[in-house]
Design an enzyme around this catalytic site. Structure first.
Site, PDB file in Angstrom:
ATOM      1  N   SER A 273       0.847  -1.203   0.000  1.00  0.00           N
ATOM      2  CA  SER A 273       0.000   0.000   0.000  1.00  0.00           C
ATOM      3  C   SER A 273       0.881   1.252   0.000  1.00  0.00           C
ATOM      4  O   SER A 273       2.107   1.170   0.090  1.00  0.00           O
ATOM      5  CB  SER A 273      -0.939  -0.008   1.212  1.00  0.00           C
ATOM      6  OG  SER A 273      -0.185  -0.011   2.416  1.00  0.00           O
ATOM      7  N   TYR A 274       0.234   2.402  -0.060  1.00  0.00           N
ATOM      8  CA  TYR A 274       0.962   3.672  -0.144  1.00  0.00           C
ATOM      9  C   TYR A 274       1.916   3.807   1.047  1.00  0.00           C
ATOM     10  O   TYR A 274       1.489   3.707   2.212  1.00  0.00           O
ATOM     11  CB  TYR A 274      -0.024   4.833  -0.159  1.00  0.00           C
ATOM     12  CG  TYR A 274       0.612   6.167  -0.473  1.00  0.00           C
ATOM     13  CD1 TYR A 274       1.266   6.368  -1.682  1.00  0.00           C
ATOM     14  CD2 TYR A 274       0.550   7.215   0.428  1.00  0.00           C
ATOM     15  CE1 TYR A 274       1.848   7.597  -1.976  1.00  0.00           C
ATOM     16  CE2 TYR A 274       1.130   8.437   0.148  1.00  0.00           C
ATOM     17  CZ  TYR A 274       1.779   8.616  -1.065  1.00  0.00           C
ATOM     18  OH  TYR A 274       2.372   9.824  -1.353  1.00  0.00           O
TER      19      TYR A 274
END
Length: 790
Positions: A273-274
């Site tokens: 994820s980010y």
């Protein structure tokens, strides 16, 4: 967008740094070639509504208004009709989060955006003013500085200050001797137990010897107490950026900056994820079970994951929801061979950390045995692992590695086999590691999760610190000198408290409790006063530089004459090499590598500086340059760091108007020019790329003529040889023609054709080429330039 000063304030030589506190600024596209505002404006044509989906932090709010500025003139119902502009607030890209954000749209927060504008303007004005002043002063005065830019930054400098503070503690540390009592006891069966002194240590040798004399003759003792406690080691909280950077530095031996580059690449590839987030708590609707199931087929940790799924997941520990992005988690399964080594190491850690957050806590039994000997208490501690829990995956955090103690009970008899008094010395703290520095920056509010690795990387790039074994940051002489200089003049410039106070004011803007202009004006006035005080008292820092570095006045050898005072400037051969005029006090940069020599005492017609020749680089490249024009280009089409063969001055015999032969065939705007310094092994060199063409070897004279070849558009050359060395047909003394078309000349040139677009630029423009009346554009351009100089 990025904030910068308007063009007239970008000259370091002509602008007093103090002017930057009030200089006009403007927002520019951070990446102009993307033409993002134009693209967004075209997308907004005919739109009635704008919904802004940016990061839920202050920087994201600021970008909202940048987007708004780009599209508002294109919309069908443009602002100020505020009913057309909406803001979506979300922290996870899930169906539930997106629908919830869309059903509860709000207005963009202008206060939060303005606080970011204030920070950008403060950092720009303060950083540039201090950086320009001290760079011009010290780079122009001392010859053995390794950095071309002596920068100051409101976040960067306190970051360096932490490193220098630890260095000073190490340097001022005075080791102190102390003594410890050590006890070893035997058990039946030959086992031994080493006990530690409950007093830990004694700094008085006579007192320690007294304790030793009290117990040295005792041959046995009994167990006073046995205490066993079950302890747990809690599983980690969800992973955020700061923790990832800390582990990458301390455990994976990667710099935070490099680790974040890898993490961002893994994100764009869809593996995690980010990676830029301050949040350590999973959203309530996060599918933990689904994310764990993705990892059950892994060849590395699949067995542990399947066992965990069968036993059931634990609820993650509560963390902090910063409202920006969810914690860093794996998004899909990756195999070892699918990623390069460093990417795999980051991915491996992210997955193990994520699974550990829903795993069992680690539990172990800690046992402490206490004995008394002549009134002195001694203890021994052992551990026994009960449940490895999450440390099955994060085995570097495992406990219970110490051997468990043998089974003992109170009143058990132990034989004393040895009692000794050992001497030791206190040791200084180690240099700050990157992980420790990240912790300090987070604690004092220096930088954000995105900027912390940038600040740490910058102090390394500026040669303020070096990274040594264990990723420890050791300040250089330059870093120490700068920080000690700030401390002598104004400690606030390097203390983290100054930045913290500024952040508090900016937060008041974001909360709507303070006026943007009032805070900005007040803070700028404080820094402006500090700047003037710094300039007035710079002698304190200058004294430190004199003690650490060699003055340019005594460095280097005389080379060429200054165009202002006509005295010789000295060539300082440290990297980067420079020319320094002791009389005028200015310092002029030269190409970093290669050799520099004076060029037959020729002078630049613009500034009277003596020309020099640089040689080196690829393929024996060389060119003539004016030291002043090299640093301060006189024409817009002449880039900084260019030689005379890029200068469009009409009367200079070394400029492109007199030496250009043909457009370069290897780059877009380059011109093949004759290098007059290369005789007798003449060369044609491109004034923009690394193309070098050998031509007319051993000729006594080569000159570029005003006429143009009718076939290819290149300018003609006249080549002269001494009769005994002539390589021309029939051993002729001279021949005028095209280097690429005329028989007798072409065999003397490595390149066999000219660029078909023709000619050479006159005053920055390309020639007309074949059949275009070559003389007229040249005369027109020369007349235009002559009028400009008059």
């Amino acid at each position: 967008m990025s904030l910068d000063f308007i063009g007239k304030y970008n000259s370091w030589e002509r602008v007093d740094p103090a002017e930057l506190f009030s200089a006009t600024t403007e927002k520019k596209e951070a990446t102009p070639k993307l033409r993002m505002p134009e693209f967004l404006a075209s997308e907004a044509v005919g739109c009635d509504y704008l919904v802004l989906w940016l990061d839920c932090d202050k920087e994201g709010e600021n970008i909202c208004f940048e987007v708004l500025a780009a599209v508002q003139s294109s919309m069908s119902r443009p602002p100020p009709d505020r009913q057309t502009i909406f803001r979506a607030r979300f922290s996870a890209i899930t169906d539930r989060d997106i629908r919830a954000a869309m059903s509860s749209l709000v207005e963009p927060d202008e206060n939060a955006a303005r606080s970011v504008d204030a920070r950008q303007e403060l950092d720009l004005r303060v950083g540039c003013a201090f950086t320009r002043f001290q760079t011009r002063l010290f780079q122009g005065k001392y010859g053995d500085l390794d950095s071309t830019l002596i920068s100051y930054g409101p976040c960067q400098t306190p970051t360096l200050g932490f490193c220098v503070e630890r260095h000073d503690q190490i340097q001022s540390f005075q080791p102190e001797q102390y003594w410890k009592l050590a006890l070893t006891c035997d058990l039946d069966g030959g086992q031994q137990i080493d006990f530690e002194w409950a007093r830990v240590r004694c700094f008085d040798k006579e007192v320690a010897s007294m304790f030793l004399n009290q117990i040295k003759d005792i041959k046995s003792t009994v167990v006073d107490s046995v205490v066993s406690k079950e302890k747990t080691k809690a599983r980690p909280q969800a992973l955020n950026t700061v923790e990832l950077m800390r582990v990458a530095s301390s455990g994976l031996n990667m710099s935070p900056h490099y680790a974040m580059q890898i993490a961002e690449r893994l994100y764009t590839q869809g593996y995690i994820s980010y990676p830029r987030t301050e949040t350590t708590q999973y959203p309530e609707n996060f599918d933990l079970l689904g994310a764990v199931r993705q990892q059950r087929d892994s060849a590395v940790w699949g067995e542990q994951v399947r066992a965990l799924l069968e036993a059931g997941l634990r609820l993650p520990r509560r963390g902090v929801d910063a409202g920006d992005h969810p914690p860093i988690t794996p998004m899909r399964l990756a195999s070892r061979h699918a990623l390069d080594d460093d990417s795999w190491r980051i991915y491996d850690y992210v997955v193990r950390h994520f699974i550990a957050t829903v795993h069992r806590d680690c539990s172990y039994l800690s046992t402490t045995v206490t004995v008394r000997l002549g009134g002195q208490q001694f203890t021994a501690t052992g551990t026994r692992l009960l449940d490895a829990g999450f440390t099955e995956l994060m085995d570097w955090l495992a406990v219970g590695r110490a051997e468990p103690l043998p089974q003992l009970a109170p009143a058990d008899l132990l034989n004393v086999s040895a009692v000794a008094l050992t001497d030791h010395y206190t040791s200084p703290p180690g240099y700050l590691t990157e992980a420790e520095l990240i912790t300090l920056m987070e604690k004092h509010g220096i930088g954000t999760d995105a900027s912390i690795p940038v600040h740490i990387n910058n102090i390394g790039l500026r040669n303020y610190v070096t990274v040594e074994t264990g990723r420890r940051l050791v300040p250089t002489t330059l870093g120490n000198t700068l920080v000690h200089g700030y401390q002598k003049i104004d400690p606030d410039l390097v203390l983290p408290t100054m930045r913290s106070a500024v952040e508090q004011q900016l937060n008041l803007i974001a909360l709507g409790k303070a006026d943007f202009h009032s805070v900005l004006t007040h803070t700028l006035n404080i820094f402006k006063q500090k700047f003037h005080f710094f300039v007035k008292n710079i002698s304190y820092m200058d004294q430190l530089f004199e003690d650490s570095f060699s003055p340019l006045a005594s460095s280097g050898k005389p080379l060429s004459r200054c165009g202002r005072c006509r005295r010789y400037m000295r060539l300082v051969e440290s990297r980067p090499q420079r020319l320094h005029c002791q009389q005028c006090g200015h310092t002029l940069a030269l190409p970093a590598d290669g050799l520099v020599r004076v060029y037959n005492e020729s002078k630049c017609p613009l500034d009277e500086f003596e020309l020099v020749v640089w040689s080196g680089g690829k393929k024996g490249r060389s060119f003539v340059l004016c030291p002043y024009c090299y640093n301060h280009p006189p024409f817009p089409d002449m880039g900084k760091g260019s030689g005379c063969n890029s200068c469009s001055h009409p009367s200079c015999r070394h400029g492109v108007s007199q030496t250009g032969v043909s457009a370069c065939s290897c780059c877009e705007r380059g011109v093949l020019t004759l290098d007059p310094s290369s005789a007798p092994r003449w060369k044609l060199v491109c004034n923009r790329c690394d193309v070098v063409v050998s031509a007319f070897d051993q000729a006594s004279l080569v000159a570029v003529m005003p006429d143009v070849c009718e076939q290819c558009g290149a300018y003609l050359v006249r080549v002269e040889y001494r009769p005994e060395k002539s390589r021309l047909p029939n051993r002729a003394a001279q021949l005028t023609g095209c280097a690429f078309c005329t028989a007798g000349l072409t065999q003397l040139v490595q390149l066999k054709h000219a660029q078909r677009s023709g000619g050479r630029p006159r005053g920055g423009q390309r020639g007309r080429g074949r059949g275009g009346g070559p003389d007229q554009p040249r005369r027109d351009k020369m007349a235009e330039l002559a009028a400009f100089f008059m």
